[in-house]
Design a protein around this motif. Structure first.
Motif, short mmCIF file in Angstrom:
data_model
loop_
_atom_site.label_atom_id
_atom_site.label_comp_id
_atom_site.label_asym_id
_atom_site.label_seq_id
_atom_site.Cartn_x
_atom_site.Cartn_y
_atom_site.Cartn_z
N SER A 192 0.82 -1.22 0.00
CA SER A 192 0.00 0.00 0.00
C SER A 192 0.85 1.27 0.00
CB SER A 192 -0.97 0.00 1.18
OG SER A 192 -0.27 -0.03 2.40
N GLY A 193 1.97 1.27 0.69
CA GLY A 193 2.85 2.44 0.70
C GLY A 193 3.42 2.74 -0.68
N LEU A 194 3.76 1.69 -1.41
CA LEU A 194 4.28 1.85 -2.76
C LEU A 194 3.19 2.37 -3.69
CD1 LEU A 194 6.50 1.58 -4.86
CD2 LEU A 194 5.95 -0.86 -5.03
N ARG A 195 1.98 1.86 -3.52
CA ARG A 195 0.86 2.34 -4.33
C ARG A 195 0.62 3.83 -4.09
NH1 ARG A 195 -3.71 -1.67 -2.74
NH2 ARG A 195 -2.22 -2.44 -1.23
N ALA A 196 0.74 4.26 -2.84
CA ALA A 196 0.54 5.68 -2.52
C ALA A 196 1.64 6.53 -3.17
CB ALA A 196 0.53 5.88 -1.01
N GLU A 197 2.89 6.04 -3.13
CA GLU A 197 3.99 6.76 -3.78
C GLU A 197 3.78 6.86 -5.29
OE1 GLU A 197 8.27 6.45 -2.68
OE2 GLU A 197 7.53 4.80 -1.42
N LEU A 198 3.37 5.76 -5.89
CA LEU A 198 3.11 5.75 -7.33
C LEU A 198 2.00 6.74 -7.68
CD1 LEU A 198 3.31 1.93 -8.02
CD2 LEU A 198 4.74 3.67 -9.09
N ASP A 199 0.97 6.78 -6.86
CA ASP A 199 -0.14 7.68 -7.11
C ASP A 199 0.32 9.14 -7.04
OD1 ASP A 199 -2.90 7.97 -7.72
OD2 ASP A 199 -3.26 8.59 -5.65
N CYS A 200 1.23 9.41 -6.16
CA CYS A 200 1.76 10.77 -6.00
C CYS A 200 2.73 11.13 -7.15
CB CYS A 200 2.47 10.88 -4.66
SG CYS A 200 3.09 12.52 -4.29
N ASP A 201 3.65 10.22 -7.46
CA ASP A 201 4.69 10.50 -8.45
C ASP A 201 4.26 10.25 -9.89
OD1 ASP A 201 6.26 11.15 -6.30
OD2 ASP A 201 7.58 9.41 -6.45
N PHE A 202 3.39 9.28 -10.09
CA PHE A 202 2.96 8.90 -11.44
C PHE A 202 1.44 8.72 -11.47
CE2 PHE A 202 7.25 6.87 -11.06
CZ PHE A 202 7.92 7.69 -11.94
N PRO A 203 0.68 9.77 -11.28
CA PRO A 203 -0.78 9.61 -11.30
C PRO A 203 -1.24 9.07 -12.65
CG PRO A 203 -0.18 11.95 -11.31
CD PRO A 203 1.09 11.16 -11.13
N LEU A 204 -2.25 8.23 -12.60
CA LEU A 204 -2.79 7.64 -13.83
C LEU A 204 -3.96 8.48 -14.30
CD1 LEU A 204 -2.71 3.86 -12.88
CD2 LEU A 204 -1.11 5.13 -14.31
N GLY A 205 -3.84 9.01 -15.47
CA GLY A 205 -4.90 9.85 -16.03
C GLY A 205 -5.82 9.04 -16.91
N ARG A 206 -6.38 7.99 -16.39
CA ARG A 206 -7.27 7.13 -17.16
C ARG A 206 -8.59 7.84 -17.43
NH1 ARG A 206 -4.29 2.72 -18.85
NH2 ARG A 206 -3.28 1.72 -17.10
N LEU A 207 -9.18 7.49 -18.55
CA LEU A 207 -10.50 7.99 -18.87
C LEU A 207 -11.53 7.23 -18.05
CD1 LEU A 207 -10.24 8.21 -22.75
CD2 LEU A 207 -10.03 10.07 -21.10
N ARG A 208 -12.53 7.93 -17.59
CA ARG A 208 -13.59 7.30 -16.83
C ARG A 208 -14.86 7.27 -17.69
NH1 ARG A 208 -10.25 7.15 -13.13
NH2 ARG A 208 -9.83 8.29 -11.27
N PRO A 209 -15.53 6.12 -17.73
CA PRO A 209 -16.74 6.05 -18.55
C PRO A 209 -17.86 6.91 -17.96
CG PRO A 209 -16.44 4.02 -17.29
CD PRO A 209 -15.24 4.87 -17.06
N GLU A 210 -18.63 7.48 -18.86
CA GLU A 210 -19.77 8.29 -18.46
C GLU A 210 -21.02 7.67 -19.04
OE1 GLU A 210 -20.38 12.59 -19.05
OE2 GLU A 210 -18.31 12.72 -18.35
N THR A 211 -22.07 7.64 -18.24
CA THR A 211 -23.34 7.09 -18.76
C THR A 211 -24.42 8.14 -18.69
OG1 THR A 211 -23.87 6.21 -16.59
CG2 THR A 211 -22.80 4.74 -18.13
#
Length: 79
Positions: A60-79
């Motif tokens: 979880s700590g690594l995931r938090a670091e990744l989120d901070c340093d390399f945020p994922l700009g994925r598209l989110r579906p809209e309905t």
């Protein structure tokens, strides 16, 4: 023209090879085991996640670091 960190391309904006190199350097800077590079790269293109928090094989700590340093700009579906 000098690029500011905020203007740097996201991992998904890089070629897979360039992103792998960037992640490998990031992993090495933190003294993490080298296999973490393959785990992270896999979650970008092979078995992609919408957010690092979904990469449950990573601590979880690594995931938090990744989120901070390399945020994922994925598209989110809209309905």
């Amino acid at each position: 023209m000098t690029q500011h960190p905020a203007e740097s391309p996201t991992l998904l904006g890089l070629t897979p090879g360039d992103a792998s190199t960037r992640i490998q350097s990031w992993v090495e800077e933190r003294g993490l085991p080298s296999y973490r590079t393959a785990q992270i790269v896999r979650r970008l293109w092979v078995a992609p996640v919408g957010a690092w928090s979904e990469a449950s094989e990573l601590p979880s700590g690594l995931r938090a670091e990744l989120d901070c340093d390399f945020p994922l700009g994925r598209l989110r579906p809209e309905t």
